[in-house]
Motif scaffolding. Sequence first.
Motif, PDB file in Angstrom:
ATOM      1  N   ASP A  47       0.823  -1.218   0.000  1.00 63.07           N
ATOM      2  CA  ASP A  47       0.000   0.000   0.000  1.00 63.07           C
ATOM      3  C   ASP A  47       0.854   1.263   0.000  1.00 63.07           C
ATOM      4  O   ASP A  47       0.572   2.224  -0.723  1.00 63.07           O
ATOM      5  CB  ASP A  47      -0.896   0.030   1.244  1.00 63.07           C
ATOM      6  N   GLY A  48       1.896   1.275   0.842  1.00 60.12           N
ATOM      7  CA  GLY A  48       2.730   2.465   0.975  1.00 60.12           C
ATOM      8  C   GLY A  48       3.407   2.843  -0.328  1.00 60.12           C
ATOM      9  O   GLY A  48       3.383   4.015  -0.747  1.00 60.12           O
ATOM     10  N   ILE A  49       3.994   1.858  -0.995  1.00 58.10           N
ATOM     11  CA  ILE A  49       4.682   2.123  -2.265  1.00 58.10           C
ATOM     12  C   ILE A  49       3.676   2.585  -3.323  1.00 58.10           C
ATOM     13  O   ILE A  49       3.926   3.534  -4.085  1.00 58.10           O
ATOM     14  CB  ILE A  49       5.417   0.862  -2.730  1.00 58.10           C
ATOM     15  N   ARG A  50       2.514   1.922  -3.347  1.00 60.56           N
ATOM     16  CA  ARG A  50       1.496   2.281  -4.334  1.00 60.56           C
ATOM     17  C   ARG A  50       0.994   3.712  -4.141  1.00 60.56           C
ATOM     18  O   ARG A  50       0.823   4.461  -5.100  1.00 60.56           O
ATOM     19  CB  ARG A  50       0.326   1.295  -4.221  1.00 60.56           C
ATOM     20  N   CYS A  51       0.760   4.106  -2.903  1.00 59.71           N
ATOM     21  CA  CYS A  51       0.235   5.446  -2.628  1.00 59.71           C
ATOM     22  C   CYS A  51       1.232   6.543  -2.983  1.00 59.71           C
ATOM     23  O   CYS A  51       0.851   7.596  -3.495  1.00 59.71           O
ATOM     24  CB  CYS A  51      -0.152   5.557  -1.156  1.00 59.71           C
ATOM     25  N   VAL A  52       2.512   6.293  -2.707  1.00 58.85           N
ATOM     26  CA  VAL A  52       3.532   7.292  -3.040  1.00 58.85           C
ATOM     27  C   VAL A  52       3.630   7.462  -4.552  1.00 58.85           C
ATOM     28  O   VAL A  52       3.659   8.587  -5.069  1.00 58.85           O
ATOM     29  CB  VAL A  52       4.892   6.892  -2.450  1.00 58.85           C
ATOM     30  N   LEU A  53       3.667   6.359  -5.276  1.00 57.29           N
ATOM     31  CA  LEU A  53       3.800   6.432  -6.728  1.00 57.29           C
ATOM     32  C   LEU A  53       2.555   7.048  -7.372  1.00 57.29           C
ATOM     33  O   LEU A  53       2.672   7.869  -8.285  1.00 57.29           O
ATOM     34  CB  LEU A  53       4.057   5.036  -7.301  1.00 57.29           C
ATOM     35  N   SER A  54       1.364   6.680  -6.884  1.00 54.94           N
ATOM     36  CA  SER A  54       0.145   7.262  -7.461  1.00 54.94           C
ATOM     37  C   SER A  54       0.029   8.737  -7.090  1.00 54.94           C
ATOM     38  O   SER A  54      -0.486   9.545  -7.872  1.00 54.94           O
ATOM     39  CB  SER A  54      -1.093   6.494  -6.992  1.00 54.94           C
ATOM     40  N   GLY A  55       0.519   9.118  -5.889  1.00 53.87           N
ATOM     41  CA  GLY A  55       0.533  10.524  -5.509  1.00 53.87           C
ATOM     42  C   GLY A  55       1.434  11.341  -6.416  1.00 53.87           C
ATOM     43  O   GLY A  55       1.104  12.471  -6.803  1.00 53.87           O
ATOM     44  N   ALA A  56       2.582  10.775  -6.773  1.00 51.76           N
ATOM     45  CA  ALA A  56       3.489  11.458  -7.696  1.00 51.76           C
ATOM     46  C   ALA A  56       2.846  11.630  -9.065  1.00 51.76           C
ATOM     47  O   ALA A  56       3.003  12.667  -9.726  1.00 51.76           O
ATOM     48  CB  ALA A  56       4.793  10.677  -7.821  1.00 51.76           C
ATOM     49  N   ILE A  57       2.091  10.623  -9.487  1.00 54.60           N
ATOM     50  CA  ILE A  57       1.402  10.697 -10.774  1.00 54.60           C
ATOM     51  C   ILE A  57       0.345  11.804 -10.752  1.00 54.60           C
ATOM     52  O   ILE A  57       0.204  12.566 -11.715  1.00 54.60           O
ATOM     53  CB  ILE A  57       0.772   9.324 -11.109  1.00 54.60           C
ATOM     54  N   ARG A  58      -0.390  11.943  -9.635  1.00 50.58           N
ATOM     55  CA  ARG A  58      -1.366  13.039  -9.524  1.00 50.58           C
ATOM     56  C   ARG A  58      -0.665  14.390  -9.528  1.00 50.58           C
ATOM     57  O   ARG A  58      -1.159  15.352 -10.118  1.00 50.58           O
ATOM     58  CB  ARG A  58      -2.187  12.899  -8.241  1.00 50.58           C
ATOM     59  N   GLY A  59       0.482  14.479  -8.864  1.00 51.00           N
ATOM     60  CA  GLY A  59       1.225  15.725  -8.837  1.00 51.00           C
ATOM     61  C   GLY A  59       1.662  16.170 -10.218  1.00 51.00           C
ATOM     62  O   GLY A  59       1.763  17.366 -10.497  1.00 51.00           O
ATOM     63  N   CYS A  60       1.905  15.185 -11.098  1.00 49.63           N
ATOM     64  CA  CYS A  60       2.300  15.482 -12.486  1.00 49.63           C
ATOM     65  C   CYS A  60       1.092  15.744 -13.384  1.00 49.63           C
ATOM     66  O   CYS A  60       1.260  16.174 -14.527  1.00 49.63           O
ATOM     67  CB  CYS A  60       3.091  14.309 -13.068  1.00 49.63           C
ATOM     68  N   GLY A  61      -0.105  15.435 -12.900  1.00 53.07           N
ATOM     69  CA  GLY A  61      -1.296  15.600 -13.734  1.00 53.07           C
ATOM     70  C   GLY A  61      -1.521  14.448 -14.691  1.00 53.07           C
ATOM     71  O   GLY A  61      -2.187  14.596 -15.715  1.00 53.07           O
TER      72      GLY A  61
END
Length: 451
Positions: free
Chosen positions: A367-381
């Motif tokens: 979960d932790g790795i997935r949330c960080v990576l998906s958060g970065a993707i949202r930050g990039c749009g």
Amino acid sequence: MGTKVFVEMRKQLGLAGPLIASSILECSLQTISVIFVGHLGELSLSSSAMATAFAWVTGFSVMLGMAGGLDTLCGQAYGAGKYSMLSIHMQKAMVVLVVVCIPIAILWAFSGQILLGLGQDTEISVAAESYARMMIPSLFAFGLVQSHFRFLAAQNLVLPILLSAGSTSLLHLLLCWLLVYKTSLGNKGAALAISISHWFNLLLVLAYVRLSPACKETWIGFSKEGLHVHGVLEFIKLAIPSALMTCLETWSFDVLIILSGLLPDPKLETSVMTVSLNISSLTFMICYGFGTAISTRVSNELGANHPKDARLAVRVMLSLAAVEGLVVGLVLFSARNICGEAFSNEREIVESIAKMVPLLAFSHIMDGIRCVLSGAIRGCGKQKIGAIVNFVAYYFVGIPTSSLLALVFHFRWKGLWAGLMCAFLVQDLTYGIIILRTNWEKEALKASGTV
């Protein structure tokens, strides 16, 4: 380099700490209600759990996901120094989310018939509909609260979010005790408490945004520009894929609840899966806090045209998430024999939860790795890419595997969760590849408005 890593880690912990705490507190509203109701009996637990699952799959997840469009818009605007745009972006979100709430509220009003159509137990479905109807007012408040939370998080104003969520949780405990045990409402009292608590949370955050000097530059009052068709469409273009990212994931969890209702002992299986999801949701809020923090950091740095700092932020947060995952996973495993007792007095449910917790502990690391990576993707749009990844992971891998293991090979609730973990693995690997191949310089130029 070491100094930059230390500075970045301090920024992220300063953001993530309050966001994690506030996410847990906000999620705890549902969990607290389920805990109070769980001690009324198996039917009360299973019906309120079914209603909560239905509410999340059709409503709360939609609000949460659509508000994620502000992670990109507000975060990048703040990083670029376009402070007044944060207010305008939030107004777009508020209008869109309130409109979307209306058809969802109608859906909740007839949730019992929908659950019956999905093959659920009649007694559970009827009771679940009464519970869902009492939660309808909470939907509108939740959407508006999420818009304000993203507006504040983009400015790194996370302490007000924490104080608001903390105050609301304390009120909710009192309300649940009064409405569940001291009135004739029973489990419906827990649903009413959810609605009251969400509106209280909204009033607190509204007061802060409009009165605090910290928002003087970013809150400019209501503006016609916030209702401009072009601007609203700009938000919708990010909000819909952002909602799909969240909903496709959340919906898969609730599909497991529905599948558990098709197993030989539906009341037991549904209760076990619901308690497992509540435990997982609470620990997931830690990961969600990391995801929101990294989304803020990435969008701020890209908006400021600092691509190297954005890339460094992702690496640091991944390290923090890996350490947290191991620690929380070990704590969960150590407490496996007592986790179920918080939710139920039924010995069979408590013993089944003890067997499920090791799987929950292992999945939390992913979960932790997935949330960080998906958060970065949202930050990039890049929400559209995230939506596609989640669709493939859950609906081509996770749910078919869960169905096969639980219904064909008769691994019951263990099989349901094992299939979900396969989806987590696909997400982690695919998101990792996307982030590795991201051209940070190009993303920074787009976000800062120089191209």
